[in-house]
Enzyme design. Structure first.
Site, mmCIF file in Angstrom:
data_model
loop_
_atom_site.group_PDB
_atom_site.id
_atom_site.type_symbol
_atom_site.label_atom_id
_atom_site.label_comp_id
_atom_site.label_asym_id
_atom_site.label_seq_id
_atom_site.Cartn_x
_atom_site.Cartn_y
_atom_site.Cartn_z
ATOM 1 N N ASP A 1 -8.750 -13.309 -1.825
ATOM 2 C CA ASP A 1 -7.450 -13.104 -2.203
ATOM 3 C C ASP A 1 -6.962 -13.498 -3.783
ATOM 4 O O ASP A 1 -7.578 -14.714 -3.913
ATOM 5 C CB ASP A 1 -6.393 -13.790 -1.336
ATOM 6 C CG ASP A 1 -4.929 -13.477 -1.398
ATOM 7 O OD1 ASP A 1 -4.478 -13.419 -2.602
ATOM 8 O OD2 ASP A 1 -4.520 -13.022 -0.304
ATOM 9 N N GLN B 1 5.366 -8.013 4.939
ATOM 10 C CA GLN B 1 4.490 -7.424 4.181
ATOM 11 C C GLN B 1 5.012 -7.179 2.667
ATOM 12 O O GLN B 1 5.884 -6.510 2.417
ATOM 13 C CB GLN B 1 4.148 -5.817 4.790
ATOM 14 C CG GLN B 1 2.975 -5.383 4.323
ATOM 15 C CD GLN B 1 2.665 -3.853 5.072
ATOM 16 O OE1 GLN B 1 3.681 -3.121 5.151
ATOM 17 N NE2 GLN B 1 1.509 -3.671 5.199
ATOM 18 N N HIS C 1 -3.342 -4.956 5.574
ATOM 19 C CA HIS C 1 -4.121 -5.754 5.064
ATOM 20 C C HIS C 1 -4.176 -7.126 6.124
ATOM 21 O O HIS C 1 -3.106 -7.408 6.624
ATOM 22 C CB HIS C 1 -4.038 -6.613 3.923
ATOM 23 C CG HIS C 1 -2.605 -7.001 3.302
ATOM 24 N ND1 HIS C 1 -1.642 -6.136 3.316
ATOM 25 C CD2 HIS C 1 -2.069 -8.201 3.051
ATOM 26 C CE1 HIS C 1 -0.452 -6.608 2.789
ATOM 27 N NE2 HIS C 1 -0.763 -7.974 3.026
ATOM 28 N N HIS D 1 -5.172 -10.927 6.809
ATOM 29 C CA HIS D 1 -5.367 -12.245 5.886
ATOM 30 C C HIS D 1 -6.234 -13.082 6.919
ATOM 31 O O HIS D 1 -5.760 -13.333 8.197
ATOM 32 C CB HIS D 1 -4.102 -13.091 5.697
ATOM 33 C CG HIS D 1 -3.221 -12.496 4.624
ATOM 34 N ND1 HIS D 1 -2.886 -12.818 3.278
ATOM 35 C CD2 HIS D 1 -2.329 -11.329 4.863
ATOM 36 C CE1 HIS D 1 -2.108 -12.156 2.793
ATOM 37 N NE2 HIS D 1 -1.481 -11.435 3.760
#
Length: 135
Positions: free
Chosen positions: A29, A90, A96, A98
């Site tokens: 990230d 989001q 996605h 995490h």
């Protein structure tokens, strides 16, 4: 399309790619919440999990399964989080997952800390939800 994740997949934006599968990709990230914060995303653009095909969904979560052992090796515990839609928090409208290493002395807390309090539901409300959600 002006999706940052689609640009990463197209290699238009540099990032630290950790691995790829047939339909998914994983990378560090760019704005990590902890050392080792990883994202796993489908290569095809979908805003919500339910928009993905069964094959893409299986590939994505199989890849999450592979990556979580790596992330877990950093601190021994990993938060797995998906914000499924704008109203769920989001920020990038592309599915996605995490993977965030957690430790007892980080600044985060349990999921219940994200909300003002525990919701109180009547028996009829619980039964209505039960009927609506059961498979």
């Amino acid at each position: 399309m002006d999706c940052i994740f689609c640009k990463i997949i197209a290699k238009e934006i540099p990032c630290k790619i950790l691995g790829e599968s047939a339909s998914s990709i994983s990378f560090l990230d760019a704005f990590p919440l902890a050392k080792g914060h990883v994202l796993v995303i489908p290569k095809n653009h979908h805003q919500k999990i339910q928009d993905m095909s069964d094959a893409e969904n299986t590939d994505l979560f199989s890849f999450v399964h592979k990556m979580i052992s790596k992330v877990d090796s950093i601190s021994g515990a990993t938060l797995v989080a998906v914000h499924n839609g704008k109203e769920a928090g989001q920020e990038v409208p592309h599915v996605h997952v995490h993977l965030v290493p957690r430790s007892s002395n980080d600044s985060a807390s349990a999921i219940h800390s994200m909300f003002d309090g525990t919701l109180k539901l009547s028996d009829s409300e619980l039964n209505e939800l039960y009927e609506k959600l059961k498979i």
